[in-house]
Structure formats: structure tokens, C-alpha cells
Write an enzyme that holds these catalytic residues in place. Structure first.
Site, PDB file in Angstrom:
ATOM      1  N   GLU A   1       0.344   3.566   1.910  1.00  0.00           N
ATOM      2  CA  GLU A   1       0.396   4.053   3.298  1.00  0.00           C
ATOM      3  C   GLU A   1       1.742   3.770   3.957  1.00  0.00           C
ATOM      4  O   GLU A   1       2.072   4.389   4.970  1.00  0.00           O
ATOM      5  CB  GLU A   1      -0.730   3.424   4.119  1.00  0.00           C
ATOM      6  CG  GLU A   1      -2.089   3.794   3.567  1.00  0.00           C
ATOM      7  CD  GLU A   1      -3.246   3.586   4.537  1.00  0.00           C
ATOM      8  OE1 GLU A   1      -3.009   3.441   5.740  1.00  0.00           O
ATOM      9  OE2 GLU A   1      -4.384   3.579   4.068  1.00  0.00           O
TER      10      GLU A   1
ATOM     11  N   THR B   1       0.824  -1.211   0.000  1.00  0.00           N
ATOM     12  CA  THR B   1       0.000   0.000   0.000  1.00  0.00           C
ATOM     13  C   THR B   1       0.858   1.261   0.000  1.00  0.00           C
ATOM     14  O   THR B   1       1.984   1.254   0.513  1.00  0.00           O
ATOM     15  CB  THR B   1      -0.910   0.009   1.246  1.00  0.00           C
ATOM     16  OG1 THR B   1      -1.531   1.287   1.366  1.00  0.00           O
ATOM     17  CG2 THR B   1      -0.132  -0.260   2.525  1.00  0.00           C
TER      18      THR B   1
ATOM     19  N   TYR C   1      -1.734  -0.339  11.117  1.00  0.00           N
ATOM     20  CA  TYR C   1      -1.933  -1.005   9.820  1.00  0.00           C
ATOM     21  C   TYR C   1      -0.738  -0.772   8.910  1.00  0.00           C
ATOM     22  O   TYR C   1      -0.127  -1.717   8.389  1.00  0.00           O
ATOM     23  CB  TYR C   1      -3.227  -0.502   9.147  1.00  0.00           C
ATOM     24  CG  TYR C   1      -3.289  -0.848   7.676  1.00  0.00           C
ATOM     25  CD1 TYR C   1      -3.475  -2.158   7.250  1.00  0.00           C
ATOM     26  CD2 TYR C   1      -3.133   0.139   6.695  1.00  0.00           C
ATOM     27  CE1 TYR C   1      -3.507  -2.490   5.891  1.00  0.00           C
ATOM     28  CE2 TYR C   1      -3.169  -0.173   5.340  1.00  0.00           C
ATOM     29  CZ  TYR C   1      -3.352  -1.491   4.943  1.00  0.00           C
ATOM     30  OH  TYR C   1      -3.372  -1.807   3.603  1.00  0.00           O
TER      31      TYR C   1
END
Ligand code: NAD
Ligand code: TDX
Length: 399
Positions: free
Chosen positions: A142, A140, A193
Site C-alpha cells: 500500500e 506493505t 495507514y
């Protein structure tokens, strides 16, 4: 013929990918491994697992015996690892589960792939592997952390790279900032996460370096499209508008995400799997930055238009048409550690592998909303069980 092990294919992106490759390639076999957490729904892939090319195995990527048996029983060529805990809000509530699944689960697959694919050693002691095998991790954006938001309003994005200009053609692109995530950006995860996803990326890169395991990592931006679980922004807003419920917008609603239509993402994954240079990371972005509040307004406007135009869609509403307006929006307490802006620079995958996000946002969001309007059975199915308990816990006191 290639045999894929696709983990997490009962979830949002994995299911879309399974459908995509079954349509694209006739000569494949697909082993699906999914333990069916709250986010996994067998109904999503029921037709696909009836396909003679597909075998579904219910199980956990952390289960060493099971993963070993899968590699023993099937001649796996490609692993595509979607299986993960994927919701940032849930990671704030239960970080440990995220570290266990996302880091240890990934390492378990890597280790079994290494043992199964190894067929010798070179003179320096590095393992050698069967020809044509690869492990692809779905990571990701992120993991790169949060970018600064430099403009309150979007400005036109001017491309400098000639190849990109040619691919983007006359598509109008916009941005809220001066900087973008490239594959060279340092990892700087800020949520449980994203730190668990960064952790798994590091383990994969360690396997590539230390054992020369053939791997790729793709780091994509926020996906949207069919089969998206209604805990994430876009499907949650669609569901709530249709039910006439409040739309919870975190903080000032001005955080920016880069939205990627899921089918465009699936196309990128298959291209990287087949053509990506070994050991490389590829960023996959939508070229589509937008503030959350604008997304929410667009969802409201698009649903309103669709139900006004189509009497069949009006039957889905659990509220009156007049109630579909911006009064549904409610600003609620911000997410802890809420990243301000994500924006991917997809130059590498575009120029090296010829991929570009084809779906513009207005078309993509319309297609997505129509899908939800026409697939209410799926929505009701996934929102049964523990969904309501989660929703009440997350939003109950705020709205
Ligand atoms: P999802 O939460 O919808 O689906 C995850 C799937 O993994 C579910 O089917 C679940 O049952 C399965 N799973 C979870 N733990 C498992 C385990 N221990 N063993 C076996 N299966 C397990 O997730 P998604 O949105 O489809 O995301 C897929 C991948 O893409 C994830 O790795 C996520 O980090 C990454 N990603 C998602 C987005 C996005 O916008 N959704 C963006 C960037 C990256
Ligand atoms: O109710 C909400 N209200 C709200 O304002 C929800 C659920 C979200 N938001 C905001 C938070 C984010 O700024 O909307 C934005 C998008 O939120 P999510 O849909 O939860 O996505 P995000 O946190 O950006 O993470 C997603 O993209 C990257 C996926 O869930 C990750 O798995 C992926 O790695």
C-alpha cells in the site's frame, strides 16, 4: 543459534510466522514483544509461548526503557517487526494512533537495535555492527499507492522473465492491469495507514543510509489464512456467511487486491532475513489479483460446498444452508480514498532469492475456510470484547 525479537506475534501474520520458524528451525530462541491490542490474541500463540525456546513479553514497541532492556537482557540477532496498527478503516477513524505506533514505535526499535549492535566506528565515523545482525520491517504494497485498473475482466498474465516462467511452470496467472509495483516504484501512500507505513519505511532507509544499520524491508500484498482477524475482508465474509449475516461490499466491489497465502509470506520473510542483501527492499506478492466481489462470491460458494459435503461443518452454521447464497451481498458506502488496484511484481525476490508464492488461490481459500470451520472457538474468542461495538459503528447504519 539465532535469537529473534519478533514484535506483533500475537497478531495475524506474526503468529503464523512464529509457528513457521519454530517448526522450521530447532536451534533458535524467540523473544515475542506484543502489547496485545484488540488485534493481538494470546490464545493464538498459547502453545508457542509454552515452548522452551520462546519468551513472551507484554509491552509496547514505543516503550524505550522496555525495548532497551530487551536488547540488554538478550543477545538479539534478528528483529522482525510486525507490530503495527494494520487496518485501513480504523486509520481513517484515528490517524494519530497509526502514526505513533507505526512510525515512532518502529524508530524506537531501530534506535535501540543500533545502540545494542554497534561495536565500533569506521574511519569515516559510520557505526560498525556485530556480525550477523539484521532488522527486518514487514511493510506493505500500500505504500506504493494505487494502480490503474485497465480491464473490467481479468486477462491472462504473460510473464516475460525466463526465470519467472520456469518457476511459475504451468500455473495460470491473471491480471486486471498493465502496471505493477516493483521495488523501484515511487512511494505514493494515500491513506493514514499507508502513509504511516511509508513513514516507517523512510525512517528505516534513513537508518540504513545514515548509520549503515543492517536492514531489509519486505512489502507484501494482502495476506489471507488462519488467525486473520475478522475485521478484514476475507475473515469477515467467512464469519458473516456462517452466521447468515449481510456481506458488506464497499463501492462497486471491483477494487482489486493481490492475495497472498500467509504461509507463503512467512517463508519469504525467513528467506529475506537469512539471505536478503543488506539495505534491500523485496516485494512479496501472491501473483493472484482478484476483484473483491469475486472473492466474496468464492467465499460463499466454497462454504456452501463444504457444509453440503460435511455434516460436522453444518453444525457450525448459525443459519440454514439455503440462506448461503449471493443474496447475502450488500453494496455499501465506499471506503474514503479507496485504492483501486494493488498488484506486485515479485521478480526480484523470485530471481534473487528463489522464492515464489506456492499456494494457488482456490486451495488457499479452501484451507482457510476449513480452518475457520474447525476453529470456531478462536473466532468466538477474538470477536468478544470490543469487536461487536466496532462492527456496529463501522457497518451499523449501512446494512
Ligand atoms: P494485526 O493487526 O493482525 O496484528 C498486529 C499485532 O501488533 C497485534 O498482535 C498487536 O497487539 C500488535 N501491536 C500493535 N501495536 C503494538 C505496539 N505499540 N506494541 C507492541 N505490539 C503492538 O496485523 P497483521 O495483519 O498481522 O500485520 C502484521 C504486519 O504486516 C503489519 O505491520 C502490517 O502493516 C503488515 N502487513 C499486513 C498485511 C495483511 O494483509 N494483513 C499486508 C501487508 C503488510
Ligand atoms: O467489509 C469490507 N468490505 C469491503 O469491500 C472490508 C473490511 C473490506 N472491503 C474491501 C476493501 C478493500 O478493497 O476489501 C478489500 C480488502 O480490504 P481489507 O481486508 O481491509 O484490506 P486492505 O485495505 O486491502 O489492506 C490489507 O492489505 C494490505 C491489510 O489490512 C493491510 O494491513 C495491508 O497492508
Amino acid at each position: 543459534m539465532k535469537t529473534y525479537l519478533v514484535t506483533g506475534a500475537a497478531g495475524f501474520i506474526g503468529a503464523n510466522f512464529l509457528k513457521y520458524i519454530l517448526k522450521l528451525h530447532t536451534d533458535i530462541k524467540v523473544i515475542v514483544l506484543d502489547c496485545l491490542t484488540y488485534a493481538g490474541n494470546l490464545g493464538t500463540i498459547k502453545e508457542d509461548i509454552n515452548d522452551s525456546r520462546v519468551i513472551f513479553i507484554k509491552g509496547d514497541i514505543k516503550d524505550n526503557d522496555l525495548v532497551k532492556k530487551i536488547f540488554d537482557d538478550y543477545h538479539i540477532d534478528y528483529v522482525v517487526n510486525f507490530a503495527a496498527e494494520s487496518h485501513v478503516d480504523r486509520s481513517i477513524e484515528n490517524p494519530q494512533l497509526f502514526l505513533e505506533t507505526n512510525i515512532l514505535g518502529t524508530q524506537n526499535i531501530l534506535e535501540n537495535a543500533k545502540k545494542s549492535w554497534m561495536n565500533g566506528q569506521d574511519k569515516n565515523g559510520y557505526p560498525l555492527y556485530r556480525e550477523g545482525v539484521k532488522f527486518l520491517q514487514i511493510s506493505t504494497d500500500e505504500v506504493y499507492g494505487s494502480l490503474s485498473k485497465d480491464y473490467n475482466e481479468a486477462i491472462d498474465l504473460k510473464l516475460e522473465n525466463e526465470d519467472l516462467k520456469n518457476i511459475a511452470k504451468d500455473r495460470k496467472l491473471q491480471t486486471y492491469g498493465e502496471t505493477f509495483f516493483t521495488e523501484k516504484t515511487s512511494l505514493d501512500p494515500r491513506s493514514p495507514y499507508s502513509s504511516s507505513k511509508a513513514g516507517s519505511d523512510f525512517v528505516i532507509l534513513a537508518y540504513a543510509e545514515t548509520y549503515k544499520l543492517p536492514v531489509n524491508i519486505t512489502r507484501c500484498s494482502n495476506n489471507y489464512g488462519p488467525y486473520h482477524f475478522p475485521e478484514k475482508l476475507i475473515p469477515l465474509m467467512i464469519k458473516n456467511v456462517l452466521e447468515g449475516k449481510t456481506l458488506p461490499v464497499y463501492g462497486d466491489g471491483k477494487n482489486v487486491r493481490d492475495w497472498l497465502y500467509v504461509e507463503d509470506h512467512c517463508k519469504a520473510i525467513d528467506i529475506v532475513l537469512r539471505n536478503g542483501a543488506l539495505g534491500e527492499v523485496y516485494n512479496v506478492g501472491g501473483f493472484n489479483e482478484e476483484q473483491n466481489i469475486e472473492i466474496v462470491k468464492l467465499v460463499i460458494d466454497t462454504i456452501k460446498k463444504l457444509v453440503e459435503e460435511n455434516a460436522e461443518y453444518r453444525k457450525v452454521l448459525k443459519t440454514e444452508i439455503e440462506n448461503i447464497n449471493y443474496d447475502l451481498i450488500s453494496y455499501v458506502q465506499d471506503r474514503l480514498g479507496h485504492d483501486r488496484r494493488y498488484a506486485i511484481d515479485p521478480t526480484k525476490i523470485a530471481t534473487e532469492l528463489g522464492w515464489f508464492p506456492e499456494t494457488n488461490f482456490e486451495n488457499g481459500i479452501k484451507k482457510t475456510i476449513v480452518w475457520y470451520l474447525e476453529n470456531q472457538e478462536w473466532c468466538n474468542e477474538v470477536a468478544s470484547g470490543d469487536y461487536q461495538k466496532y462492527y456496529d459503528k463501522m457497518y451499523g447504519e449501512n446494512i
